[in-house]
Scaffold this motif. Structure first.
Motif, short mmCIF file in Angstrom:
data_model
loop_
_atom_site.label_atom_id
_atom_site.label_comp_id
_atom_site.label_asym_id
_atom_site.label_seq_id
_atom_site.Cartn_x
_atom_site.Cartn_y
_atom_site.Cartn_z
N LEU A 1 1.64 -3.06 -11.16
CA LEU A 1 0.83 -1.84 -11.17
C LEU A 1 0.80 -1.21 -12.57
O LEU A 1 -0.26 -0.82 -13.05
CB LEU A 1 1.38 -0.84 -10.15
CG LEU A 1 0.57 0.45 -9.99
CD1 LEU A 1 -0.81 0.16 -9.42
CD2 LEU A 1 1.32 1.42 -9.09
N VAL B 1 7.89 8.11 0.83
CA VAL B 1 6.79 8.24 -0.13
C VAL B 1 6.84 9.61 -0.81
O VAL B 1 6.64 9.72 -2.02
CB VAL B 1 5.43 7.99 0.56
CG1 VAL B 1 4.27 8.36 -0.35
CG2 VAL B 1 5.32 6.52 0.98
N GLY C 1 1.87 9.53 -8.60
CA GLY C 1 1.03 8.60 -7.83
C GLY C 1 1.56 7.18 -7.84
O GLY C 1 1.58 6.51 -6.80
N ALA C 2 2.01 6.71 -8.98
CA ALA C 2 2.53 5.35 -9.08
C ALA C 2 3.78 5.17 -8.23
O ALA C 2 3.91 4.19 -7.50
CB ALA C 2 2.83 4.99 -10.53
N LEU D 1 2.78 5.13 -4.52
CA LEU D 1 2.13 3.88 -4.14
C LEU D 1 3.10 2.71 -4.13
O LEU D 1 3.11 1.90 -3.19
CB LEU D 1 0.96 3.59 -5.09
CG LEU D 1 0.18 2.30 -4.83
CD1 LEU D 1 -0.41 2.29 -3.41
CD2 LEU D 1 -0.92 2.13 -5.87
N TRP E 1 5.32 3.03 -1.10
CA TRP E 1 4.58 2.71 0.13
C TRP E 1 4.42 1.19 0.26
O TRP E 1 4.67 0.62 1.33
CB TRP E 1 3.20 3.39 0.12
CG TRP E 1 2.41 3.07 1.34
CD1 TRP E 1 2.56 3.58 2.60
CD2 TRP E 1 1.33 2.12 1.43
NE1 TRP E 1 1.65 3.00 3.45
CE2 TRP E 1 0.89 2.12 2.76
CE3 TRP E 1 0.73 1.29 0.49
CZ2 TRP E 1 -0.18 1.30 3.18
CZ3 TRP E 1 -0.32 0.48 0.92
CH2 TRP E 1 -0.75 0.49 2.25
N LEU E 2 4.03 0.52 -0.82
CA LEU E 2 3.87 -0.94 -0.78
C LEU E 2 5.19 -1.65 -0.52
O LEU E 2 5.26 -2.59 0.26
CB LEU E 2 3.25 -1.44 -2.09
CG LEU E 2 1.79 -1.05 -2.32
CD1 LEU E 2 1.37 -1.35 -3.76
CD2 LEU E 2 0.88 -1.76 -1.32
#
Length: 143
Positions: A22, A81, A120-121, A124, A127-128
């Motif tokens: 990412l 998260v 945000g990173a 994400l 979450w992944l």
């Protein structure tokens, strides 16, 4: 090896790979041109590899601890998260707002962008990671 340690190390490895991919995409397609246009005069000709490696090793450990939480089977996806987003927010805000406060001509837009990217990173990536390791993360030792 202790099952809790195994879960933590697996979570670390998965988080590191996801974050690296990412961040590479972010740096290659967004940040590089944006930073060059905003703070090009502050950017080194080549990155300090030791500093970058230390950042990634430490930062991923923070995401695992505050976000993924591999040994907290009771944590919901939302809690994980949210914890990761807060970790990213506070860590990136520390850097960005310090730079804004002490570096000459450091633009506010870069500070805000970095803070949003950090939050945000981390959200994400967590979450992944949690989605990929869901079965591993909810399994607890019976002792």
């Amino acid at each position: 090896m202790n099952p809790a340690l195994k879960r933590w190390l697996l979570s670390y490895a998965v988080t590191a790979v996801i974050f690296a991919v990412l961040d590479l995409v972010w740096i290659s397609f967004v940040a590089s041109n944006f930073y060059q246009s905003q703070i090009g005069h502050l950017i080194a000709a080549s990155p300090n590899a030791a500093g970058a490696a230390a950042f990634y090793l430490i930062f991923v450990a923070g995401m695992v601890h505050y976000g993924v939480r591999p040994n907290d089977a009771g944590a919901t996806l939302r809690q994980r998260v949210t914890g990761a987003a807060l970790f990213g927010f506070f860590t990136y805000a520390t850097w960005a707002l310090t730079a804004f406060a002490v570096l000459k001509d450091f633009p506010a837009v870069v500070a805000v962008t970095d803070i949003l990217w950090g939050a945000g990173a981390c959200a994400l990536v967590t979450w992944l990671t949690v989605t990929a390791l869901r079965r591993v993360l909810v399994k607890q030792d019976v002792r």
